[in-house]
Design a protein around this motif. Sequence first.
Motif, short mmCIF file in Angstrom:
data_model
loop_
_atom_site.label_atom_id
_atom_site.label_comp_id
_atom_site.label_asym_id
_atom_site.label_seq_id
_atom_site.Cartn_x
_atom_site.Cartn_y
_atom_site.Cartn_z
N PHE A 37 39.60 47.67 41.60
CA PHE A 37 38.35 47.08 42.10
C PHE A 37 37.30 46.99 40.98
CE2 PHE A 37 34.12 47.52 44.07
CZ PHE A 37 34.09 46.28 44.69
N ILE A 38 37.26 48.03 40.14
CA ILE A 38 36.30 47.99 39.01
C ILE A 38 36.62 46.80 38.10
CG2 ILE A 38 35.61 49.18 36.88
CD1 ILE A 38 35.69 51.78 38.41
N LYS A 39 37.92 46.58 37.84
CA LYS A 39 38.29 45.44 36.99
C LYS A 39 37.79 44.14 37.61
CE LYS A 39 42.46 47.58 35.19
NZ LYS A 39 43.90 47.59 35.16
N ILE A 40 37.94 44.04 38.93
CA ILE A 40 37.49 42.82 39.61
C ILE A 40 35.97 42.67 39.49
CG2 ILE A 40 37.19 41.81 41.93
CD1 ILE A 40 40.02 42.71 42.56
N CYS A 41 35.25 43.79 39.64
CA CYS A 41 33.78 43.73 39.53
C CYS A 41 33.38 43.17 38.17
CB CYS A 41 33.16 45.12 39.71
SG CYS A 41 33.28 45.72 41.37
N VAL A 42 34.10 43.60 37.12
CA VAL A 42 33.76 43.12 35.77
C VAL A 42 34.08 41.63 35.68
CG1 VAL A 42 34.23 43.36 33.31
CG2 VAL A 42 34.13 45.39 34.75
N GLN A 43 35.27 41.25 36.17
CA GLN A 43 35.64 39.83 36.10
C GLN A 43 34.67 38.96 36.90
OE1 GLN A 43 39.76 40.94 37.17
NE2 GLN A 43 40.35 39.24 35.85
N MET A 44 34.17 39.52 38.01
CA MET A 44 33.25 38.76 38.87
C MET A 44 31.80 38.82 38.36
SD MET A 44 35.02 37.28 41.16
CE MET A 44 33.73 36.70 42.24
N LEU A 89 34.83 46.44 53.44
CA LEU A 89 35.34 45.41 52.52
C LEU A 89 34.22 44.98 51.59
CD1 LEU A 89 37.33 43.15 55.00
CD2 LEU A 89 38.28 44.59 53.18
N PRO A 90 34.53 44.64 50.33
CA PRO A 90 33.45 44.18 49.44
C PRO A 90 32.72 42.98 50.03
CG PRO A 90 35.56 44.25 48.28
CD PRO A 90 35.84 44.57 49.70
N THR A 91 31.41 42.95 49.87
CA THR A 91 30.64 41.84 50.44
C THR A 91 31.00 40.51 49.77
OG1 THR A 91 28.90 42.20 48.84
CG2 THR A 91 28.64 43.30 50.97
N PHE A 92 31.48 40.62 48.51
CA PHE A 92 31.77 39.38 47.77
C PHE A 92 33.26 39.04 47.81
CE2 PHE A 92 32.99 41.51 43.68
CZ PHE A 92 32.58 42.79 44.00
N LEU A 93 33.96 39.54 48.85
CA LEU A 93 35.39 39.26 48.99
C LEU A 93 35.70 37.75 48.98
CD1 LEU A 93 38.18 40.61 49.42
CD2 LEU A 93 37.75 40.48 51.87
N PRO A 94 34.93 36.93 49.73
CA PRO A 94 35.23 35.49 49.70
C PRO A 94 35.14 34.92 48.29
CG PRO A 94 33.67 36.01 51.46
CD PRO A 94 33.82 37.25 50.65
N ALA A 95 34.15 35.37 47.51
CA ALA A 95 34.00 34.85 46.14
C ALA A 95 35.18 35.30 45.28
CB ALA A 95 32.68 35.34 45.55
N ILE A 96 35.65 36.53 45.51
CA ILE A 96 36.81 37.03 44.73
C ILE A 96 38.02 36.15 45.01
CG2 ILE A 96 38.38 39.00 44.38
CD1 ILE A 96 36.07 40.84 45.34
#
Length: 383
Positions: A144-151, A356-363
Amino acid sequence: MLPLFVLVLRIMIPNKIFEQSIRRYFECISPYMDDDSVSEIMINGPDDIWIEVSGKLKKTDAKFANADDLMGGVKNIAQFVGKTLNELNPRMDARLPDGSRVHVVLPPCARNGVSVAIRRFGEFDLTLEKLMDYGSINQTAAEFIKICVQMERNIIVAGGTGSGKTSLLNCVSLQISEDDRIVVIEDSSELQLQQPHTLMLETRGPDAKGRGEVGIRDLFHSAMRLRPDRIVIGEIRGGEALTLLQAMTSGHGGTMSTCHATYPDDTLRRLETMSMMSDIEMPLRALRSQVASAIQVVIQTSRFNDGSRKITHICEVLDLSENGEYQIYPLFQFRNRGNNKETGKIMGEHIAVGNLPTFLPAIRERGLHIDEKWFEPPPDYNG
Ligand SMILES: Nc1ncnc2c1ncn2[C@@H]1O[C@H](COP(=O)(O)OP(=O)(O)OP(=O)(O)O)[C@@H](O)[C@H]1O
Ligand SMILES: [Mg+2]
């Protein structure tokens, strides 16, 4: 080829001399400076020297021959790094050639005699994968941290003293794409980003006449004009917090830093208080709303009583509530089950708490791999 060789020699030789002269002055602690299991060396005057091994403090038998030798040693460091260390400037941050971070306080401010802490970075090839091996984080939280950085989420790594903030920020920033131009701002260079397009900026203290100081805030202004894709700041300690918040809310996404605080909501309040230290006045409600919209993810780390460091919370920050309160939206946490009676080690596990992360749709839109199962709490979780 030859000019390059000469240049490398020029850079290397002063460092070599520096290292040798430190070795001479600090001979009594030399074995600890070579020992990768030692993470910190603490000198409380010439004959009281402690080390940290596996997160635990131990007193050593090492001693300096006398107070003058120790004073000579720290003055030698000051001279090499071009800093002033005397009665008027009795404190110094410096970095040794091997990357160790040094902080010095002279008497009479230091009542035990010249006091020095040397933070060694033997483990500085830490990665998120290694943190998993150490039990500092679990796989899904690391993904999830990796995704946060990519996003390009704006991330604050927070924790107490020595809780592993800088090490964790380093691991997080290693996830930044190699295509990005990264500007790193630090008081004393500790981060070791590996990306090819990284610009490192370091603050500078005033000279003996109080001139020439370049602070984090100054470098931040420069950073924003140096066409950064990402800005990474070693630590936020004062009024530069407001500059950081303003940058984060004005299009510099994916900015990351650390802050000294114990819990996620405490982290936001600390940033708020530090922003008030700036010379710009702002109504409290407006400031809070800026904190809440600037900071998107808080990763909280902690040093436990067995010496281990663990990520205790990963949260999102939502907009301010109607009555102006911060709203933390937890995703992962560490469930502490206390110390093992035989080994003394902290027991427990990292769990998701069911949000669930609030930005799931954006991911998903970005096509990144994410699984809703990562966010399911264990069956016995009751909030
Ligand atoms: N996950 C970890 N597991 C074990 N040791 C760690 C971990 N993270 C950091 N360390 C070690 O803990 C020490 C402190 O780490 P670090 O400098 O990152 O902490 P910090 O919170 O930034 O400290 P400070 O408050 O002094 O800036 C270092 O020696 C580092 O190698
Ligand atoms: Mg640090």
